[in-house]
Structures are given as C-alpha cells and as structure tokens.
Motif scaffolding. Structure first.
Motif, PDB file in Angstrom:
ATOM      1  N   ASN A 177      37.785  45.597  22.243  1.00  0.00           N
ATOM      2  CA  ASN A 177      37.468  44.404  21.921  1.00  0.00           C
ATOM      3  C   ASN A 177      38.155  43.499  23.099  1.00  0.00           C
ATOM      4  OD1 ASN A 177      36.280  44.959  19.745  1.00  0.00           O
ATOM      5  ND2 ASN A 177      37.573  44.067  18.165  1.00  0.00           N
ATOM      6  N   ASP A 194      38.583  44.500  26.363  1.00  0.00           N
ATOM      7  CA  ASP A 194      37.737  44.637  27.424  1.00  0.00           C
ATOM      8  C   ASP A 194      36.584  43.624  27.421  1.00  0.00           C
ATOM      9  OD1 ASP A 194      39.316  46.398  28.528  1.00  0.00           O
ATOM     10  OD2 ASP A 194      38.288  48.271  27.838  1.00  0.00           O
ATOM     11  N   ARG A 195      35.770  43.684  26.228  1.00  0.00           N
ATOM     12  CA  ARG A 195      34.781  42.847  25.970  1.00  0.00           C
ATOM     13  C   ARG A 195      35.222  41.328  26.061  1.00  0.00           C
ATOM     14  NH1 ARG A 195      32.621  43.368  20.430  1.00  0.00           N
ATOM     15  NH2 ARG A 195      34.664  42.000  20.116  1.00  0.00           N
ATOM     16  N   HIS A 196      36.139  41.033  25.412  1.00  0.00           N
ATOM     17  CA  HIS A 196      36.619  39.592  25.615  1.00  0.00           C
ATOM     18  C   HIS A 196      37.004  39.174  26.752  1.00  0.00           C
ATOM     19  CE1 HIS A 196      38.594  35.829  24.285  1.00  0.00           C
ATOM     20  NE2 HIS A 196      39.294  36.064  25.219  1.00  0.00           N
ATOM     21  N   ALA A 255      35.658  40.142  29.657  1.00  0.00           N
ATOM     22  CA  ALA A 255      34.346  40.310  30.327  1.00  0.00           C
ATOM     23  C   ALA A 255      33.603  38.909  30.030  1.00  0.00           C
ATOM     24  CB  ALA A 255      33.614  41.487  30.167  1.00  0.00           C
ATOM     25  N   SER A 256      33.748  38.585  28.929  1.00  0.00           N
ATOM     26  CA  SER A 256      33.119  37.229  28.380  1.00  0.00           C
ATOM     27  C   SER A 256      33.552  35.960  28.517  1.00  0.00           C
ATOM     28  CB  SER A 256      32.570  37.514  26.857  1.00  0.00           C
ATOM     29  OG  SER A 256      31.965  38.919  26.420  1.00  0.00           O
ATOM     30  N   ALA A 257      34.867  35.968  28.267  1.00  0.00           N
ATOM     31  CA  ALA A 257      35.723  34.772  28.408  1.00  0.00           C
ATOM     32  C   ALA A 257      35.418  33.963  29.807  1.00  0.00           C
ATOM     33  CB  ALA A 257      37.249  34.832  28.123  1.00  0.00           C
ATOM     34  N   GLU A 258      35.384  32.672  29.792  1.00  0.00           N
ATOM     35  CA  GLU A 258      35.185  31.932  30.970  1.00  0.00           C
ATOM     36  C   GLU A 258      36.745  31.355  31.439  1.00  0.00           C
ATOM     37  OE1 GLU A 258      33.171  27.659  32.717  1.00  0.00           O
ATOM     38  OE2 GLU A 258      32.337  28.763  30.635  1.00  0.00           O
ATOM     39  N   ASP A 318      35.995  28.833  22.914  1.00  0.00           N
ATOM     40  CA  ASP A 318      37.182  29.985  23.150  1.00  0.00           C
ATOM     41  C   ASP A 318      37.429  30.561  21.709  1.00  0.00           C
ATOM     42  OD1 ASP A 318      37.485  29.722  25.697  1.00  0.00           O
ATOM     43  OD2 ASP A 318      39.640  28.576  25.467  1.00  0.00           O
ATOM     44  N   ASN A 370      35.462  30.596  19.182  1.00  0.00           N
ATOM     45  CA  ASN A 370      34.604  31.695  18.812  1.00  0.00           C
ATOM     46  C   ASN A 370      34.676  33.035  19.111  1.00  0.00           C
ATOM     47  OD1 ASN A 370      31.724  31.928  17.195  1.00  0.00           O
ATOM     48  ND2 ASN A 370      31.100  32.472  19.228  1.00  0.00           N
ATOM     49  N   LEU A 371      34.992  33.181  20.477  1.00  0.00           N
ATOM     50  CA  LEU A 371      35.215  34.556  21.136  1.00  0.00           C
ATOM     51  C   LEU A 371      36.590  35.080  20.600  1.00  0.00           C
ATOM     52  CD1 LEU A 371      34.846  33.863  24.905  1.00  0.00           C
ATOM     53  CD2 LEU A 371      33.324  35.183  23.278  1.00  0.00           C
TER      54      LEU A 371
END
Length: 311
Positions: A20, A22-24, A26-29, A187, A189-190
């Motif tokens: 999770n 790693d995914r975060h 990669a997704s977070a701006e 943020d 939401n992630l």
C-alpha cells in the motif's frame, strides 16, 4: 487480542502495508501548499502598524468560517495523531515509514488552510490562535484503541475528513478556498484507501476480530476534532447547514466502506464473527434511524422558519 497476537498480526499485515505504501507513493502528488494561497491579498495586522481584524473583512459566511476553523483546528492536532499512530503501529519497518509519510502529508493541510485564512482575513486570528493552543494542549487520546479498531477508525475518519473538506469548500463560495480544500481532500482520499485496504487484508487474516472492530467503531465513532473548544456547538451548526451531518456520515462514509469490505457476504465465520456481524447490522440500523430523525427535524425547523418569514 494478547500482546503476542497483536505482534503476530502486525507482522502478517506488514506485506500489505509495504504494498500500500508503494502504491501510495506512486499515486500521491507532491503539491506545494504556497501555490494555493492568495499572498497578494495579505497585509499587516495591528502590531506591525496595520489594521486589526474585523468580521466585515471576511468574504466567508459565518457558517463557512465555522466549518473552515473546525477543519483547521482538527488538522492542527497532528502531533497527537502522530504519537497515537506510532504507538499503535510501531515506528519500524513499513509501518513506521507509513506513519511518517502520512504525518508529512497531513502537515501541509493545516499550514495552507491557516495561511489562506490569515492572508484573506477570513477569520479572527486572535481567537483562532487561542483555540489552536487549547486544542493542542488538550491533545487527542484514542483511548488505546487495539490495532484492528485503530485501522477501522482511521478508515472512517479519513473518509469523513475528505467529505468534510469538500463540502466546506463548496460552502465557502470562494473559488480559491474550494480549490485548496479540493486538493486537501485528494490527500485524504488516498489516506482512506490505504487504511481501507489494510482492513480488507485484516478481514482475510482475522475475520471475527476485524468484524468486531468494525461493529464497535460504527457504534462509537467520534471525530478527532471533539477536543476543539466549542466542538459540540460548531458541529451542530455545521450539521444544520448540511456540510456534515448524520445522514452524510451514514450514507457517504460508513455505508461505502462497509459495502466495500463486503462484510455481509463473508462466509465461514465462527460464532464470535456472526455475533459481531449482527451487532454491526444493529449499529448501522440505529445510525440510519438517528440520521432520518435528524433530517426530519431539520426540515421541520426550516419549514417553520420559512413560514414565520412569510407571515
């Protein structure tokens, strides 16, 4: 659960935390808070020879100010949240890395909301600072929630915060505030997705214990902002305005997560798991009934006010 069982569960969930995280990442701006504040509107306050604050300087309605202040003061209590999560999840490995990353991201929220309010003179800065001091001195105590209860609680809380920020942004009727709070809500939401998927993994490992945690947290949920001075009054005003109320809490926060976890479709539960599921159904029904009564009372009061105004 015993201390040994909690340590074992932390170990079993660590692979999910790593995935999770790693995914975060990669997704977070990696957004910049200063880009969302209208600095050109700023000017000195009284101590530096400027103009003291007055309510007429704010472009926000009274209820928008209340909602934005409560959102900010809730975000302000980050030191307490960091300590609580660190104590519950630990400070080593993937768990510790997540707690620190989450804290760093959350720190931007209070910073830019406060800058917006001070620059635009959206609220009384003296009272805001007094309330900040009182809130941080009160701290926030989770009540030593067990691991699974903590995971469930933060799932609900992050989604509730996302919804509250978005609805507050709309209530402000200021495109700058709306853009800022929309960015913060992304943020949140992630963060919700991270915890939501952690609970999903826990349901596969320890279904009965996780169901008990879900049932308990649905029945006893309170927002972390409850330590803010005047919280009950402010929350009531926000509910009356439809920014965040029991119906929103039931329909837009609790129900989507319970549905995502598919708790009423789980098979092979033991007696403890079945009892927890029955308790959860009862808690959901009670919350739905409370939400219905609140909406009906609010509608009645609004109709009475319209009638008085017309008569």
């Amino acid at each position: 659960m015993t201390a040994f069982e909690i340590r074992a569960l932390l170990k079993q969930l660590e692979a999910t935390v790593e995935e999770n995280l790693d995914r975060h990442l990669a997704s977070a701006e990696n957004w910049m808070p200063h880009e969302y504040v209208p600095w050109s509107e700023g000017r000195n306050y009284a101590t530096l020879g400027g103009e003291p604050w007055s309510a007429g300087q704010s472009r926000l309605s009274p209820i928008a100010r209340t909602a934005l202040e409560l959102n900010l003061l809730t975000e302000d209590n980050l030191p307490s949240y960091h300590a609580e999560l660190g104590n519950t999840f630990g400070r080593q490995g993937a768990w510790g890395a997540w707690v620190n990353r989450w804290t760093a991201e959350e720190g931007r929220h209070a910073s830019c909301i406060r800058d917006y309010l001070l620059v635009t003179r959206g609220t009384d800065p003296d009272r805001l600072e007094q309330d900040r001091m009182a809130t941080l001195q009160a701290g926030w105590d989770s009540g030593d929630k067990p691991l699974l209860h903590a995971c469930v609680y933060v799932s609900f809380q992050e989604l509730a915060t996302r919804v509250s920020h978005r609805n507050t942004g709309r209530c402000c009727q200021d495109p700058i505030a709306d853009k800022l709070l929309t960015r913060i809500a992304m943020d949140e939401n992630l963060h919700m997705i991270f915890y939501r998927d952690l609970v999903q993994a826990a349901l596969e490992i320890a279904p009965a214990q996780t169901l008990r945690a879900i049932a308990d947290e649905v029945a006893g949920f309170t927002m972390p902002g409850s330590v803010v001075p005047g919280f009950a009054r402010k929350a009531a005003q926000i509910a009356q305005a439809g920014i965040y109320d029991l119906r929103i809490h039931h329909d837009d926060v609790i129900t989507p997560l319970v549905r995502h976890w598919r708790v009423f479709e789980l098979e092979g539960l033991d007696s403890d798991g079945e009892q927890a599921r029955q308790d959860l159904a009862a808690a959901l029904g009670a919350l739905d009934a409370r939400a219905t009564r609140f909406v009906e009372r609010r509608a009645g009061a609004q109709a009475a006010r319209r009638q008085d105004a017309a008569g």
